[in-house]
Design a protein around this motif. Structure first.
Motif, PDB file in Angstrom:
ATOM      1  N   GLY A   7       0.773  -1.235   0.000  1.00  0.00           N
ATOM      2  CA  GLY A   7       0.000   0.000   0.000  1.00  0.00           C
ATOM      3  C   GLY A   7       0.804   1.285   0.000  1.00  0.00           C
ATOM      4  N   GLY A   8       2.115   1.180   0.099  1.00  0.00           N
ATOM      5  CA  GLY A   8       2.928   2.385   0.088  1.00  0.00           C
ATOM      6  C   GLY A   8       2.919   3.063  -1.268  1.00  0.00           C
ATOM      7  N   GLY A   9       3.457   4.267  -1.305  1.00  0.00           N
ATOM      8  CA  GLY A   9       3.517   4.990  -2.563  1.00  0.00           C
ATOM      9  C   GLY A   9       3.888   6.433  -2.343  1.00  0.00           C
ATOM     10  N   LEU A  10       3.726   7.213  -3.397  1.00  0.00           N
ATOM     11  CA  LEU A  10       4.037   8.643  -3.371  1.00  0.00           C
ATOM     12  C   LEU A  10       2.733   9.426  -3.271  1.00  0.00           C
ATOM     13  N   VAL A  11       2.695  10.361  -2.328  1.00  0.00           N
ATOM     14  CA  VAL A  11       1.495  11.164  -2.126  1.00  0.00           C
ATOM     15  C   VAL A  11       1.912  12.584  -1.763  1.00  0.00           C
TER      16      VAL A  11
END
Length: 124
Positions: A7-11
């Motif tokens: 579920g990680g990522g760039l936000v």
């Protein structure tokens, strides 16, 4: 025992992300499930934890009111809903299981089982 974090990522700052940790290999019934994070050059720090059996939760002061930890007993998952994200939340996030006690502990070395980590990057 396996814990699989996702579920990680760039936000962007102010945005939201939801992390999920899927467990297998044990029941986790009496465990405490926790989320920790580690930013580059910093110590691993406690984020949040939940008593798997009762759903009782505990948060670090830095995320209280912004993050919510929850569990789904049937799916054997523990989620971390993150809102109002800040650049200082940028880190690798790890889920972990403490099988020794049902009391929530915030010291990472007390947790026996660890997932592989998922990167969260919050841009300003």
């Amino acid at each position: 025992v396996q814990l699989q974090a996702s579920g990680g990522g760039l936000v962007q700052a102010g945005g939201s992300l939801r992390l999920s940790c899927a467990g297998s290999g044990r029941t986790f019934r009496n465990d405490v499930m926790g989320w920790f994070r580690q930013a580059p050059g910093k110590e691993r720090e406690f984020v949040a934890a939940i008593r798997y059996s009762t759903g009782g939760t505990y948060y670090s002061d830095s995320v209280k009111g912004r993050f919510t930890i929850s569990r789904d007993i049937a799916k054997k998952t523990v989620d971390l809903q993150m809102k109002s994200l800040k650049p200082e939340d940028t880190a690798i996030y790890y889920c972990a299981a403490d099988a020794e006690t049902s009391e929530i502990r915030t010291v990472w070395s007390r947790y026996e089982y660890w997932g592989q980590g998922t990167l969260v990057t919050v841009s300003s």
